[in-house]
Design an enzyme around this catalytic site. Structure first.
Site, PDB file in Angstrom:
ATOM      1  N   ALA A   1      90.203  37.231  67.962  1.00 40.65           N
ATOM      2  CA  ALA A   1      90.256  36.138  68.938  1.00 40.65           C
ATOM      3  C   ALA A   1      91.584  36.146  69.698  1.00 40.65           C
ATOM      4  CB  ALA A   1      90.057  34.800  68.239  1.00 40.65           C
TER       5      ALA A   1
ATOM      6  N   PHE B   1      90.229  35.826  59.149  1.00 44.02           N
ATOM      7  CA  PHE B   1      90.392  37.146  59.778  1.00 44.02           C
ATOM      8  C   PHE B   1      90.091  37.118  61.271  1.00 44.02           C
ATOM      9  CE2 PHE B   1      86.431  39.342  60.998  1.00 44.02           C
ATOM     10  CZ  PHE B   1      85.490  38.400  60.620  1.00 44.02           C
ATOM     11  N   LYS B   2      89.307  36.128  61.716  1.00 43.69           N
ATOM     12  CA  LYS B   2      88.929  36.119  63.127  1.00 43.69           C
ATOM     13  C   LYS B   2      90.120  35.899  64.052  1.00 43.69           C
ATOM     14  CE  LYS B   2      84.061  35.109  62.586  1.00 43.69           C
ATOM     15  NZ  LYS B   2      83.899  34.718  61.164  1.00 43.69           N
ATOM     16  N   ASP B   3      91.243  35.474  63.501  1.00 47.75           N
ATOM     17  CA  ASP B   3      92.452  35.348  64.323  1.00 47.75           C
ATOM     18  C   ASP B   3      92.787  36.665  65.020  1.00 47.75           C
ATOM     19  OD1 ASP B   3      93.219  32.650  63.982  1.00 47.75           O
ATOM     20  OD2 ASP B   3      94.101  33.078  62.028  1.00 47.75           O
TER      21      ASP B   3
END
Ligand SMILES: *Cc1c(COP(=O)(O)O)cnc(C)c1O
Length: 433
Positions: free
Chosen positions: A111, A106-108
């Site tokens: 970021a 999910f950090k895509d």
């Protein structure tokens, strides 16, 4: 719009300053000064909107005063070049699959958004070059490294605890080269985070260069994570299921949960949030007792949640004016051991033929335990199960296929600097790059 510090003893910052600085000079976290409500009409129609259109509206409410509309729309569309489906797992329980981005986590979302926003400041707002420091317990490093790869004017340093991230995670930030440097620290994730914090506090370094953080303390990283809460709601609304929505969030540094709380604050009709912890249960304990006792983290199979001093805790306090009572009204907490998480992975696979990673499984457990019959329950699956291949295979007793996009990272050569947990050596490396 201006941003204030949760410690209230730093000057107000513009968006550009808040993003470039990361942490406020008084060590507090930046918070938007105004939180504008979205109009009711948006929610009446939300079921007919797609992810990108929803995200553009939400982004405009946070960043619209500071970035020209066309540019902001472009940042949003470039960020969300993948799907975020909501899938039914069992009656009343849905999973929001946040792992279809380039690094399968999910950090895509945060970021990629932050990289594009920072690049806009460097290219079009005369911002000097920036060095990004990021401490990672696994997925942050890969998402940030890939989000920023090849962006001019930005050098990225990824600090990770040696031997405490999975091989696939490690490959995603140690094989890239170009403007990405991986620092392999002999210590824990909290040590990595402490090194990064010391760098931000070091006067000499900060006079010489612009240092920023790409951890979820950065407003350009955590706020865009609110997009997909609206999208989850929209997918339920489309099916007339959006009454009594409760959302369970697998929590570590609490950036993801805080983004959900902001979504609610600007109008998203979520009835309740659930914070799911692994054995690192500092936030769970706070919800139970009102006492906050940060401590060292312990290692678990859901390692991206192995956080002993969650950095966004102060944001939650600030958002609720330090009222434990009001925080507990909106959020309830649950915590699970590795064994409980493992048996959940096995059980859900058997019963519903759905494979979860350990973080998603932890959130599932919390939702399952708390959900009432009339509630539409959503839990967030924050990583693709194959990122935790061994653990997951042990649970289900079967091999797990690694998607081609992930396998590609494993083929490249690892490049990292091994470092002891010493600030002086770390400082030297940042200075000499
Ligand atoms: C980072 C991460 C989390 C925790 O998110 P926070 O915003 O730090 O609470 C959960 N699951 C996975 C897979 C992660 O990478």
């Amino acid at each position: 719009m201006n941003y204030y510090s949760t410690n209230h003893s730093a000057p107000l910052a513009t968006l550009q300053e808040a993003v470039v600085k990361g942490l406020a000079p008084d060590k507090g976290l930046y918070m938007p000064e105004k939180i504008a409500q979205l109009p009711q009409k948006f929610f009446d129609e939300i079921g007919s909107f797609g992810l990108t259109d929803i995200a553009k509206v939400v982004a405009d409410s946070f960043f619209g005063e500071d970035i020209p509309k066309e540019k902001l729309d472009e940042i949003v569309s470039d960020t969300l070049n993948f799907e975020i489906p909501l899938v039914k797992v069992e009656e009343g329980i849905y999973v929001l699959e946040l792992f279809h981005g380039p690094t399968f986590a999910f950090k895509d979302v945060g970021a990629r958004f932050m990289a594009r926003m920072l690049s806009y400041f460097v290219k079009e707002q005369q911002q000097d070059d920036v060095k990004v420091l990021v401490a990672t317990s696994g997925d942050t490093g890969s998402a940030v490294a890939n989000g920023f790869l090849g962006v001019d004017g930005i050098q990225v340093f990824v600090l990770y605890p040696s031997g405490k991230v999975s091989d696939i995670q490690e490959a995603q930030f140690t094989t890239l080269g170009q403007n990405i440097v991986a620092l392999e620290i002999d210590g824990t994730f909290d040590d990595c985070q402490a090194l990064v914090k010391s760098a931000f506090m070091d006067e000499e370094l900060n006079l010489q260069m612009n240092l920023t953080s790409a951890n979820s303390i950065n407003v350009a990283r955590f706020l865009p994570q609110s997009f997909y809460y609206f999208h989850a709601y929209a997918q339920l609304a489309k099916q007339n299921l959006a009454d009594n929505v409760v959302i369970s969030v697998p929590s570590g540094n609490l950036g993801n949960l805080t983004a959900g709380l902001f979504a609610k604050r600007i109008g998203l009709p979520v009835k309740h949030f659930i914070a799911a912890n692994n054995r690192n249960d500092v936030f769970w304990e706070y919800l139970q007792s009102g006492k906050y006792s940060p401590r060292h983290s312990v290692q678990t199979i859901a390692n991206a949640m192995d956080v002993g001093a969650p950095s966004n805790f102060d944001r939650i306090l600030d958002l609720y004016n330090h009222s434990h009572e009001n925080i507990s009204k909106d959020i309830s907490g649950y915590r699970y051991s590795d064994d409980e998480i493992k048996s959940a992975i096995k059980r859900i696979y058997k019963k519903s033929n759905y494979l979860l990673d350990p973080h998603g499984a932890c959130a599932y457990l919390a939702l399952k335990e708390s959900r009432k019959a009339n509630e539409a329950g959503v839990f967030l699956a924050t990583a693709h199960p194959s990122k935790f291949k061994e653990t997951v295979e042990n649970c289900i007793g079967k091999p797990v296929e690694i998607p081609e996009g992930l396998r590609a990272f494993m083929k490249e050569k690892k490049q990292s600097y091994p470092l002891t947990n010493s600030f002086e050596r770390f400082k030297k490396i940042i200075r000499n790059y």
